[in-house]
Design a protein around this motif. Structure first.
Motif, mmCIF file in Angstrom:
data_model
loop_
_atom_site.group_PDB
_atom_site.id
_atom_site.type_symbol
_atom_site.label_atom_id
_atom_site.label_comp_id
_atom_site.label_asym_id
_atom_site.label_seq_id
_atom_site.Cartn_x
_atom_site.Cartn_y
_atom_site.Cartn_z
ATOM 1 N N ASP A 334 0.830 -1.204 0.000
ATOM 2 C CA ASP A 334 0.000 0.000 0.000
ATOM 3 C C ASP A 334 0.867 1.258 0.000
ATOM 4 N N ASN A 335 1.932 1.243 0.802
ATOM 5 C CA ASN A 335 2.824 2.399 0.839
ATOM 6 C C ASN A 335 3.551 2.590 -0.489
ATOM 7 N N TYR A 336 3.930 1.498 -1.102
ATOM 8 C CA TYR A 336 4.602 1.604 -2.406
ATOM 9 C C TYR A 336 3.658 2.212 -3.438
ATOM 10 N N ARG A 337 2.404 1.790 -3.368
ATOM 11 C CA ARG A 337 1.407 2.310 -4.316
ATOM 12 C C ARG A 337 1.204 3.818 -4.119
ATOM 13 N N ARG A 338 1.245 4.275 -2.857
ATOM 14 C CA ARG A 338 0.970 5.689 -2.581
ATOM 15 C C ARG A 338 2.205 6.577 -2.688
ATOM 16 N N THR A 339 3.365 6.048 -2.266
ATOM 17 C CA THR A 339 4.546 6.908 -2.167
ATOM 18 C C THR A 339 5.736 6.455 -3.004
ATOM 19 N N ARG A 418 0.988 -6.067 -7.097
ATOM 20 C CA ARG A 418 -0.108 -5.976 -6.142
ATOM 21 C C ARG A 418 -0.753 -7.348 -5.991
ATOM 22 N N SER A 476 -8.364 -1.411 -12.354
ATOM 23 C CA SER A 476 -8.176 -0.259 -11.477
ATOM 24 C C SER A 476 -7.922 0.977 -12.344
ATOM 25 N N ASP A 478 -5.419 2.781 -12.538
ATOM 26 C CA ASP A 478 -4.066 2.801 -13.100
ATOM 27 C C ASP A 478 -3.712 1.502 -13.826
#
Length: 629
Positions: A334-339, A418, A476, A478
């Motif tokens: 999740d963090n990789y996806r956001r940041t 993912r 999704s 993206d």
């Protein structure tokens, strides 16, 4: 135009041409490793290697031998063998001769093998051993165009009474014949390769199918040239990789892996013996491998069973580590996806380091210690199992495709993968979701059609190139695709509610460490039920701890204690489902589901109609006494 677009659009017309380029570029580099059993079967196998130059010598000899036998352009040569280095060499030999390969699983019975040989109009069969030769001999009267059978195992290439003269020869004999032909015509194979066009038939793969006769999927040379370039363009593999290849090469998934390897030039260790996987991994030490979900499920169940056998404290540590792995994977993804950074909070990172020392590091060592990624395809992997492996440092990159799309249409992109999705489309592949949720694909990997079946082709392939996959999915924003179910597998209960059985089945596999297979049923019924098969090794360990030691598998699953144990996992499953999805009744099967009984395809996909037909009495028993709407 991007470098990726240039790479794909300027691709050569054939993998045969790619093979020539690879041999010219790195003739002395290691191409293939393969095991040679120790004399008398005592001791470990000895692993030997072929360089690209050595492989080319054998490939050209096979190609020339086939040309000398009279093989014409696009004429079919069938391959009936398990996964071994000779399969790859023969496949390349046929393609370099301008012929087309028809693949046959070694587990296919004589009747269906004969159907494939006849329907494909195969002129030559390259058979692994005496058992594959026997199938062709049994049905020879039905195969008038089959002029030769080439046997890989020289000792099994023995003519029998009634065989036409010269009908059986060994692969070594074919190669010797080819070398003699090349001595007189040294440019013959290269000339054949140069004459092959992109739209020429390269491979005819018969879908194992879940119902009815298999259909021959026509895949031209351009499909494989595209796959070779597109898979490498994802950045998933490099020239430094070592691939462990055990998947059936008769399956389209295995074929893609051989094409990508030729493009990038890495080492592939080849051994299709499933019972040797655990033994081979520490020896081969692969950096990547491909598998199907059933393999990862069995590894997970095996690790859980081993931890339980180690005592209560050890099992509690394992259960804790599973929870940490899943939480860590979800947070970091999740963090990789956001940041763009796969980070986790300090507390979770600390727990993860402890769990890594106690559990995860040992799991990675079992995979050889160098595994960077494992690609999973053919069917859906339960997300919670995927999260466990991800958190343990074994990144399972799910991909998606069909035989009709040359297997690889989607794959998860490296660090940006993912869990629970099949990633993004390969460069050059288009996707859209139809109004009913069906996934449609278009691009250079799509088949020409079904062999000799224009009506069947028209059912799935639109004139403008869009392929109807029969799968339901969601994209999704993206571009990541999530498969929710097979269109034909969706259940509509008598109450009008739609249920995706694969989703429920995947959740149960992540909850119950003893399950091998589960089939959720409920079409036109007023509730969902399930047929459950237990994993043999895992349930035997459990049985020994619960007063059932020494019992057979059938006796264990028939025991009330086993039923009560599974019932607790079903209740846990139901707690997380909508009311209409819950499994109200279940029955334990007297045996596991397998390929031999026809419950699974050779690529280990579930054949729902077969299972529901065989165990119809158990299904009816679950609904007995209930009022059907």
């Amino acid at each position: 135009m991007s470098d990726t677009q240039t790479l794909i659009e300027n691709r050569p017309p054939t993998v045969a041409a790619l093979f020539l380029e690879r041999v010219a570029a790195t003739p002395d580099a290691e191409a293939y490793r393969f095991p040679v059993p120790a004399a008398g079967g005592e001791g470990p196998d000895e692993w030997k290697s072929l360089s690209w130059g050595q492989a080319a010598e054998r490939v050209f000899a096979i190609a020339a031998g086939l040309v000398d036998l009279g093989l014409a352009s696009e004429q079919r040569v069938a391959l009936a063998s398990g996964t071994r280095v000779e399969w790859i060499l023969a496949d390349l030999g046929v393609m370099c001769a301008g012929g087309a390969v028809t693949t046959i699983y070694p587990s296919t019975n004589a009747e269906e093998s004969a159907y494939i040989l006849a329907d494909s109009d195969s002129h030559v069969l390259i058979a692994e051993d005496a058992s594959q030769l026997a199938k062709a001999r049994e049905r020879r009267a039905d195969l008038p165009t089959l002029s030769r059978v080439v046997v890989m195992e020289s000792a099994d290439a023995i003519a029998a009474e009634g065989d036409p003269e010269g009908w059986v020869l060994s692969l070594a004999d074919l190669e010797a014949r080819g070398r003699e032909y090349l001595a007189k015509n040294p440019e013959a194979v290269k000339e054949r390769i140069g004459a092959i066009t992109a739209d020429q038939l390269a491979t005819l793969i018969y879908t194992s199918g879940t119902t009815g006769r298999p259909k021959g999927v026509r895949l031209p040379h351009d499909n494989w040239s595209y796959m070779a370039k597109a898979t490498v363009a994802t950045g998933m593999i490099t020239s430094e990789d070592v691939q462990y290849l055990w998947l059936p090469l008769a399956h389209v998934f295995g074929k893609v892996l051989t094409s990508g390897q030729i493009e990038v030039g890495h080492v592939t260790a080849v051994d299709g013996r499933i019972d040797k996987i655990i033994e081979n991994l520490p020896v081969v030490q692969p950096t990547y491998m491909a598998a199907v979900p059933r393999i990862f499920e069995k590894v997970y169940n095996g690790v859980a069973a081993k931890a339980r056998a180690g005592g209560g404290a050890k099992y509690k540590i394992f259960q804790w580590s599973v929870g940490v792995a899943r939480e860590y994977a979800k947070v970091t993804q999740d963090n990789y996806r956001r940041t763009g950074n796969a980070t986790a909070p300090f507390g979770l990172t600390t727990k993860h380091k402890i769990a890594d020392a106690l559990v995860y590091s040992k799991l990675r060592e079992a995979f050889g210690g160098r595994l960077r990624a494992a690609v999973s395809g053919a069917s859906a992997l339960a997300p919670e199992i995927g999260y466990f492996f991800s958190g343990a440092g074994i990144n399972i990159l799910e991909g998606y495709g069909l035989t009709e799309s040359s297997a690889a249409s989607f794959v998860n992109p490296g660090e940006a993968y993912r869990t629970g999705t099949v990633g993004k489309p390969l460069p050059g592949t288009e996707v859209r979701i139809a109004d009913d949720g069906e996934i449609l694909l278009r691009g250079p990997g799509i088949m020409q059609g079904y062999h000799g079946q224009p009506e069947k082709t028209a059912e799935v392939l639109e004139p403008d190139g869009w392929l109807h996959t029969g799968d339901i999915g969601e994209l999704s924003p993206d571009g990541y695709l999530r498969i929710t179910d097979r269109k034909k597998d969706l259940i509509k209960t008598s109450g009008g509610k739609y249920v995706a059985p694969a989703e429920i089945e995947g959740q149960f596999k992540a909850i119950c460490p003893y399950v091998s297979s589960i089939v959720v049923h409920g079409a036109d019924r007023n509730f969902c039920s399930a047929l459950i098969a237990l994993d043999g090794p895992s349930i035997l360990v459990w049985a020994a701890e619960n007063g059932l030691e020494g019992k057979t598998y059938a006796e264990i699953v028939a025991a009330p204690e086993t039923n009560r144990m599974v019932e607790t996992y079903v209740q846990t499953l139901n707690a997380g489902l909508q009311r209409w999805q819950t499994v109200k009744q279940f029955r334990l099967l007297p045996r596991d589901l397998d390929v031999e009984h026809g419950d699974l395809t050779p690529s280990l996909k579930l054949k729902r109609p077969v299972v529901e037909r065989e165990f119809k009495h158990l299904i009816e028993e679950m609904y007995a006494g209930t009022r059907e709407a």
